[in-house]
Motif scaffolding. Sequence first.
Motif, PDB file in Angstrom:
ATOM      1  N   ASN A 104       0.775  -1.173  -0.247  1.00 30.36           N
ATOM      2  CA  ASN A 104      -0.012   0.058   0.022  1.00 30.36           C
ATOM      3  C   ASN A 104       0.928   1.270   0.074  1.00 30.36           C
ATOM      4  O   ASN A 104       0.498   2.257   0.374  1.00 30.36           O
ATOM      5  CB  ASN A 104      -1.141  -0.010   1.077  1.00 30.36           C
ATOM      6  N   HIS A 130      -0.235   5.076  -0.575  1.00 39.11           N
ATOM      7  CA  HIS A 130      -1.736   5.302  -0.008  1.00 39.11           C
ATOM      8  C   HIS A 130      -1.817   5.258   1.268  1.00 39.11           C
ATOM      9  O   HIS A 130      -3.160   5.313   1.608  1.00 39.11           O
ATOM     10  CB  HIS A 130      -2.409   4.008  -0.795  1.00 39.11           C
ATOM     11  N   SER A 180      -0.899   7.474   4.960  1.00 39.50           N
ATOM     12  CA  SER A 180      -0.510   8.500   5.372  1.00 39.50           C
ATOM     13  C   SER A 180       0.808   8.531   6.391  1.00 39.50           C
ATOM     14  O   SER A 180       0.723   7.408   7.044  1.00 39.50           O
ATOM     15  CB  SER A 180      -1.476   9.572   6.139  1.00 39.50           C
TER      16      SER A 180
END
Length: 77
Positions: free
Chosen positions: A23, A26, A28
């Motif tokens: 991920n 994607h 934060s």
Amino acid sequence: MARPALEIADIFRDHGPAWRQANAGHVSLGQLKVMSAIESCRTVALGGHIMRCEDCSHTQIAYNSCLMGRSGNGELA
């Protein structure tokens, strides 16, 4: 109250690195910091202390929680 056999931290420690890689881009920085804190919670990384029963001398190592010494908003108390 006894700890459950499986905790979110166990899942994060086992599968977090692969999930973060899959991920990448994607997630934060805040989410990554939370995952890292959960993964370190109640491990030798945060230190700990020894608890000993005064009656039977049974000893147990208790690792520190990621929230020890912090107020409700995560700031140092």
